[in-house]
Design a protein around this motif. Sequence first.
Motif, PDB file in Angstrom:
ATOM      1  N   PHE A 241       0.851  -1.202   0.000  1.00 37.28           N
ATOM      2  CA  PHE A 241       0.000   0.000   0.000  1.00 37.28           C
ATOM      3  C   PHE A 241       0.880   1.243   0.000  1.00 37.28           C
ATOM      4  N   ILE A 242       0.570   2.160  -0.920  1.00 30.32           N
ATOM      5  CA  ILE A 242       1.349   3.402  -1.048  1.00 30.32           C
ATOM      6  C   ILE A 242       0.391   4.583  -1.028  1.00 30.32           C
ATOM      7  N   GLN A 243       0.634   5.557  -0.165  1.00 26.13           N
ATOM      8  CA  GLN A 243      -0.171   6.774  -0.107  1.00 26.13           C
ATOM      9  C   GLN A 243       0.656   7.941  -0.655  1.00 26.13           C
ATOM     10  N   THR A 244       0.142   8.612  -1.696  1.00 27.64           N
ATOM     11  CA  THR A 244       0.893   9.718  -2.305  1.00 27.64           C
ATOM     12  C   THR A 244       0.808  10.996  -1.475  1.00 27.64           C
ATOM     13  N   GLY A 245      -0.292  11.173  -0.747  1.00 29.44           N
ATOM     14  CA  GLY A 245      -0.454  12.373   0.060  1.00 29.44           C
ATOM     15  C   GLY A 245      -1.140  13.517  -0.650  1.00 29.44           C
ATOM     16  N   GLU A 246      -1.315  13.393  -1.972  1.00 26.79           N
ATOM     17  CA  GLU A 246      -2.043  14.404  -2.749  1.00 26.79           C
ATOM     18  C   GLU A 246      -2.503  13.774  -4.052  1.00 26.79           C
ATOM     19  N   ASN A 247      -3.445  14.427  -4.711  1.00 31.85           N
ATOM     20  CA  ASN A 247      -3.942  13.900  -5.976  1.00 31.85           C
ATOM     21  C   ASN A 247      -2.961  14.255  -7.089  1.00 31.85           C
ATOM     22  N   LEU A 248      -2.185  13.281  -7.513  1.00 34.26           N
ATOM     23  CA  LEU A 248      -1.149  13.502  -8.522  1.00 34.26           C
ATOM     24  C   LEU A 248      -1.630  13.201  -9.942  1.00 34.26           C
ATOM     25  N   GLY A 249      -2.908  12.859 -10.096  1.00 30.48           N
ATOM     26  CA  GLY A 249      -3.409  12.494 -11.412  1.00 30.48           C
ATOM     27  C   GLY A 249      -3.033  11.071 -11.769  1.00 30.48           C
ATOM     28  N   PHE A 250      -3.426  10.650 -12.980  1.00 31.09           N
ATOM     29  CA  PHE A 250      -3.199   9.271 -13.407  1.00 31.09           C
ATOM     30  C   PHE A 250      -1.711   8.955 -13.512  1.00 31.09           C
ATOM     31  N   ALA A 251      -0.973   9.774 -14.261  1.00 32.79           N
ATOM     32  CA  ALA A 251       0.452   9.502 -14.457  1.00 32.79           C
ATOM     33  C   ALA A 251       1.230   9.640 -13.156  1.00 32.79           C
ATOM     34  N   GLY A 252       0.960  10.702 -12.400  1.00 36.09           N
ATOM     35  CA  GLY A 252       1.694  10.937 -11.167  1.00 36.09           C
ATOM     36  C   GLY A 252       1.517   9.821 -10.154  1.00 36.09           C
ATOM     37  N   GLY A 253       0.278   9.406  -9.960  1.00 36.66           N
ATOM     38  CA  GLY A 253       0.013   8.335  -9.008  1.00 36.66           C
ATOM     39  C   GLY A 253       0.638   7.023  -9.423  1.00 36.66           C
ATOM     40  N   ASN A 254       0.466   6.664 -10.688  1.00 38.39           N
ATOM     41  CA  ASN A 254       1.055   5.423 -11.186  1.00 38.39           C
ATOM     42  C   ASN A 254       2.581   5.463 -11.140  1.00 38.39           C
ATOM     43  N   ASN A 255       3.155   6.616 -11.469  1.00 42.14           N
ATOM     44  CA  ASN A 255       4.614   6.725 -11.484  1.00 42.14           C
ATOM     45  C   ASN A 255       5.227   6.460 -10.109  1.00 42.14           C
ATOM     46  N   VAL A 256       4.530   6.872  -9.059  1.00 41.35           N
ATOM     47  CA  VAL A 256       5.033   6.622  -7.699  1.00 41.35           C
ATOM     48  C   VAL A 256       5.222   5.126  -7.475  1.00 41.35           C
ATOM     49  N   ALA A 257       4.213   4.344  -7.860  1.00 41.12           N
ATOM     50  CA  ALA A 257       4.292   2.890  -7.669  1.00 41.12           C
ATOM     51  C   ALA A 257       5.269   2.253  -8.654  1.00 41.12           C
ATOM     52  N   ILE A 258       5.302   2.758  -9.887  1.00 34.64           N
ATOM     53  CA  ILE A 258       6.242   2.220 -10.874  1.00 34.64           C
ATOM     54  C   ILE A 258       7.685   2.393 -10.383  1.00 34.64           C
ATOM     55  N   ARG A 259       7.988   3.564  -9.842  1.00 36.68           N
ATOM     56  CA  ARG A 259       9.348   3.817  -9.334  1.00 36.68           C
ATOM     57  C   ARG A 259       9.704   2.852  -8.201  1.00 36.68           C
ATOM     58  N   GLU A 260       8.752   2.602  -7.326  1.00 40.63           N
ATOM     59  CA  GLU A 260       9.014   1.688  -6.213  1.00 40.63           C
ATOM     60  C   GLU A 260       9.243   0.267  -6.731  1.00 40.63           C
ATOM     61  N   ALA A 261       8.400  -0.175  -7.665  1.00 40.77           N
ATOM     62  CA  ALA A 261       8.554  -1.525  -8.226  1.00 40.77           C
ATOM     63  C   ALA A 261       9.853  -1.637  -9.022  1.00 40.77           C
ATOM     64  N   TYR A 262      10.214  -0.588  -9.723  1.00 39.84           N
ATOM     65  CA  TYR A 262      11.472  -0.578 -10.481  1.00 39.84           C
ATOM     66  C   TYR A 262      12.653  -0.723  -9.518  1.00 39.84           C
ATOM     67  N   LYS A 263      12.602   0.026  -8.432  1.00 43.22           N
ATOM     68  CA  LYS A 263      13.675  -0.014  -7.433  1.00 43.22           C
ATOM     69  C   LYS A 263      13.820  -1.421  -6.841  1.00 43.22           C
ATOM     70  N   GLN A 264      12.708  -2.133  -6.728  1.00 44.40           N
ATOM     71  CA  GLN A 264      12.732  -3.486  -6.181  1.00 44.40           C
ATOM     72  C   GLN A 264      13.185  -4.528  -7.202  1.00 44.40           C
ATOM     73  N   GLY A 265      13.331  -4.117  -8.477  1.00 43.43           N
ATOM     74  CA  GLY A 265      13.894  -5.021  -9.467  1.00 43.43           C
ATOM     75  C   GLY A 265      12.913  -5.721 -10.386  1.00 43.43           C
ATOM     76  N   TYR A 266      11.654  -5.296 -10.411  1.00 40.22           N
ATOM     77  CA  TYR A 266      10.672  -5.949 -11.287  1.00 40.22           C
ATOM     78  C   TYR A 266      11.025  -5.732 -12.757  1.00 40.22           C
ATOM     79  N   GLN A 267      10.844  -6.803 -13.553  1.00 32.48           N
ATOM     80  CA  GLN A 267      11.119  -6.755 -14.989  1.00 32.48           C
ATOM     81  C   GLN A 267       9.874  -6.425 -15.800  1.00 32.48           C
ATOM     82  N   TYR A 268       8.713  -6.769 -15.269  1.00 40.94           N
ATOM     83  CA  TYR A 268       7.447  -6.553 -15.966  1.00 40.94           C
ATOM     84  C   TYR A 268       6.481  -5.786 -15.066  1.00 40.94           C
ATOM     85  N   PHE A 269       5.682  -4.939 -15.697  1.00 39.11           N
ATOM     86  CA  PHE A 269       4.739  -4.091 -14.984  1.00 39.11           C
ATOM     87  C   PHE A 269       3.384  -4.173 -15.697  1.00 39.11           C
TER      88      PHE A 269
END
Length: 307
Positions: A69-97
């Motif tokens: 579970f990830i809370q952005t703290g503000e409404n970042l829109g579609f790209a902004g919200g998704n990017n937060v989670a994408i960055r976290e998954a990327y950092k963890q080493g995921y190959q597919y999203f």
Amino acid sequence: MKRVTDKDVAIIILNWNAYDDTFECLKSLEHLTYPYFHVFLVDNASQDGSFDKLQQDYNDGKFHLSITFIQTGENLGFAGGNNVAIREAYKQGYQYFWLLNNDTVVDPNALTPLVETLENDKQVGIVGSKIYYYGTNKIWFAGGKVNTWTGKTKHIGIKEEDVGQYDQVKEVDYITGCSLGFRREVLETVGYMCEDYFLYYEETDWNVRANQYGWEIKYVPQSRVHHKVSASSGGEKNLSPIVAFYDIRNGYWFVKRTQKRKLKTFTAFCYAYYKALKKLLKVFIMNQNKKWRRLLYIHRALVNIGK
């Protein structure tokens, strides 16, 4: 933190004030036949308590899948919200999203064909599902086309009954963010989705830029998803007034940012005014509610593209 393998998929779902839809989407993921995935549920500062309630459901054992579970703290829109989670998954080493709208329900086999397409052809960067109107056999999306002269986008097969006419894997102009799979390397070549679009065209821009970098974009009909269309913006027949602003402005921005020819920027500028006129007439001809708000957002869109 779990050990991430090359087979693991980060499923990213964005919630905003939509407990019931998100709950149903998460429950449908429990039946996926593809076993190697982890869900990242990111919330854009919901005001209805939905995010806390979903976390409590998870703690109470109501979901039989692993969720971060990830809370952005503000409404970042579609790209902004998704990017937060994408960055976290990327950092963890995921190959597919896999980006998935929270107002969707997926078939059990929805993920497997997407991963197989990416694994079988390293030139394919982005993949997407056949998407139905929720509760029907009517197609909402069978691949996307985009006119780079006007910025106009089109869903192939929209509102057609599915009789197998779009059952072939094919290369398309773009995949909708409603169900969009991609490989890690796309982020490393193209970067992330542009967040200032906020709503609409962010994934179209990203798809087109990916294609310009040489990535193929594939529609994979064996993956099937059911979509409660426009649930977050008022429903397909009663879109929120602010939708007009993003539709007009972002269509022009998309062409201006992705196309080098000045003539295309000019034609997109003209088309934005044409689109604004159509929306203006629609307000009165269809006697839409919130007239002044709709007119205000149409005006603001034209001011924004003129800057």
